[in-house]
Motif scaffolding. Structure first.
Motif, PDB file in Angstrom:
ATOM      1  N   VAL A 211      98.835  63.054   5.991  1.00 11.50           N
ATOM      2  CA  VAL A 211      99.324  64.136   6.918  1.00 11.50           C
ATOM      3  C   VAL A 211     100.120  64.889   7.159  1.00 11.50           C
ATOM      4  O   VAL A 211     100.600  66.102   6.952  1.00 11.50           O
ATOM      5  N   LEU A 212     101.496  64.220   6.742  1.00 10.05           N
ATOM      6  CA  LEU A 212     102.818  64.331   6.852  1.00 10.05           C
ATOM      7  C   LEU A 212     103.145  64.681   5.051  1.00 10.05           C
ATOM      8  O   LEU A 212     104.398  66.054   5.265  1.00 10.05           O
TER       9      LEU A 212
ATOM     10  N   LEU B 170     103.807  68.496   5.297  1.00 11.00           N
ATOM     11  CA  LEU B 170     105.419  69.002   4.068  1.00 11.00           C
ATOM     12  C   LEU B 170     105.186  70.179   3.076  1.00 11.00           C
ATOM     13  O   LEU B 170     106.569  70.992   2.954  1.00 11.00           O
ATOM     14  N   LEU B 171     103.968  70.041   2.352  1.00 12.94           N
ATOM     15  CA  LEU B 171     103.467  70.856   1.441  1.00 12.94           C
ATOM     16  C   LEU B 171     103.576  72.780   2.318  1.00 12.94           C
ATOM     17  O   LEU B 171     104.209  73.868   1.338  1.00 12.94           O
ATOM     18  N   ARG B 172     102.982  72.282   2.741  1.00 14.80           N
ATOM     19  CA  ARG B 172     102.606  73.710   4.215  1.00 14.80           C
ATOM     20  C   ARG B 172     104.101  73.726   4.834  1.00 14.80           C
ATOM     21  O   ARG B 172     104.017  75.848   4.283  1.00 14.80           O
ATOM     22  N   MET B 173     104.724  73.977   4.578  1.00 21.52           N
ATOM     23  CA  MET B 173     106.075  74.305   5.160  1.00 21.52           C
ATOM     24  C   MET B 173     107.191  74.534   4.047  1.00 21.52           C
ATOM     25  O   MET B 173     107.985  75.414   4.003  1.00 21.52           O
ATOM     26  N   ARG B 174     106.526  73.855   3.199  1.00 21.13           N
ATOM     27  CA  ARG B 174     107.373  74.117   1.878  1.00 21.13           C
ATOM     28  C   ARG B 174     107.262  75.276   1.667  1.00 21.13           C
ATOM     29  O   ARG B 174     107.827  76.280   0.970  1.00 21.13           O
ATOM     30  N   ARG B 175     105.554  76.185   2.024  1.00 20.95           N
ATOM     31  CA  ARG B 175     105.193  77.962   1.019  1.00 20.95           C
ATOM     32  C   ARG B 175     105.731  78.720   1.812  1.00 20.95           C
ATOM     33  O   ARG B 175     105.651  79.689   2.092  1.00 20.95           O
TER      34      ARG B 175
END
Length: 360
Positions: A253-254, A258-263
């Motif tokens: 989940v973490l 993090l990947l979604r926040m980067r996008r």
């Protein structure tokens, strides 16, 4: 003269004292020779054991024991038992009155002596014919009581969810253990412990009975034997598996967060081109001072001699077409657009005026 005499005495006195034979006193304490243990088994017999390494303590090969109850005449040990062909203990019958035990080296010097009631060294036998039965959320434990008083019966239980032994005690072997889950499999064991106020601090509890497993409800054979012994504090296999899965899920989940926040960051804040490629030296050498960078770059641009300026103008040689005036060509460094001068530095062109610079 007196000084010489005292000097001679001081020199000879250590030699005289060293020549006198000294006798090392023999200690009679048992801790200095060997260890002795006395156990009264269920008020039926008394067992006296001592360290078998008599040679290690400088003793004779075999030690002898004598005993008596009350004012009886001392009697020799009726039954020795051996360890590595050396006497290591003695079994005495039970009697009335104070028991006096004397251990001698080869029938001579006394090494150990104790006088006390035999019950002071009591160790009862483990409880027998123990029965366990479920009554709701409790387990009833019962067994025959010993023939002598002053005992306390202790029941311990545990399960896979709580590997630590939990204790319940009572003065009679007829007690209940409450707060249990009939759907779980529990381990039980029982022992008898002499009470200190009745027998003294040297009495020892009995051995534990064998571990018995019991479950209130469930399919037949689901609780057929005791669970494996576990080290205190070690999690059980189901709990360890659940913890591992939870940690793996949380890590996944973490990573997704993090990947979604980067996008999202890339969508909201597009990349800004780095000006270092177009303006070399502006940040490395002048730390962003554009004015100093322009002055330095202008000084680095080679000047074109006046006699070579005309060579930079290409005139067409076509017949019948009038040549263009030289004033129409804007050469680097020449005034234009209201009196400004044109500069080319690092692939970029600048219009240089009195109040600032304009990029073309």
């Amino acid at each position: 003269m007196r000084a010489v005499t005292w000097a001679i005495v001081a020199m000879l006195l250590p030699r005289v004292l060293g020549a006198i034979p000294t006798r090392t006193p023999r200690t009679g304490g048992v801790g200095d020779t060997l260890s002795v243990a006395i156990v009264c088994h269920d008020l039926e017999s008394v067992e006296v054991t001592w360290g078998p390494g008599s040679a290690h303590h400088g003793l004779s090969a075999n030690l002898s024991l004598e005993f008596r109850y009350g004012n009886q005449v001392p009697q020799p040990c009726p039954h020795y038992f051996l360890l590595d062909s050396v006497r290591a203990g003695c079994v005495l019958p039970m009697g009335k009155g104070l028991l006096e035990v004397v251990l001698r080296e080869g029938g001579g010097a006394k090494l150990f002596s104790r006088k006390k009631k035999a019950s002071a060294w009591l160790r009862p036998r483990p409880p027998w014919n123990v029965t366990l039965s479920w009554v709701g959320d409790t387990v009833a434990v019962s067994c025959p009581s010993h023939s002598y008083p002053g005992l306390e019966y202790e029941v311990q239980h545990r399960d896979d969810f709580d590997p630590e032994w939990q204790s319940t005690s009572a003065p009679f072997c007829n007690l209940t253990v409450g707060g249990l889950d009939p759907g779980r499999c529990y381990d039980f064991r029982v022992r008898a412990t002499p009470q200190d106020f009745y027998y003294g601090p040297e009495a020892r509890p009995s051995k534990w009975t064998g571990v018995a497993s019991l479950q209130g409800v469930g399919p037949t054979g689901s609780c057929t034997g005791p669970t494996l012994p576990r080290t205190p504090g070690t999690p059980t296999p189901p709990l360890a598996l659940a913890c591992g899965l939870a940690v793996a899920l949380l890590t996944l989940v973490l990573l997704l967060a993090l990947l979604r926040m980067r996008r999202v960051k890339e969508a909201l804040l597009p990349g800004v081109p780095d000006p270092r490629g177009s303006f070399p030296g502006l940040f490395e050498k002048h730390h962003g001072n554009f004015q100093a960078w322009i002055a330095d770059s202008q000084a680095a641009v080679p000047t074109v001699p006046e006699q070579d300026k005309d060579d930079d103008v290409i005139r067409p040689q076509t017949k019948g077409v009038e040549t263009q005036e030289e004033d129409d060509v804007i050469a680097p460094g020449s005034p234009c657009l209201g009196g400004g001068a044109l500069m080319s530095v690092g692939g970029a062109s600048f219009l240089m005026g009195d109040s600032g610079y304009t990029t073309l």
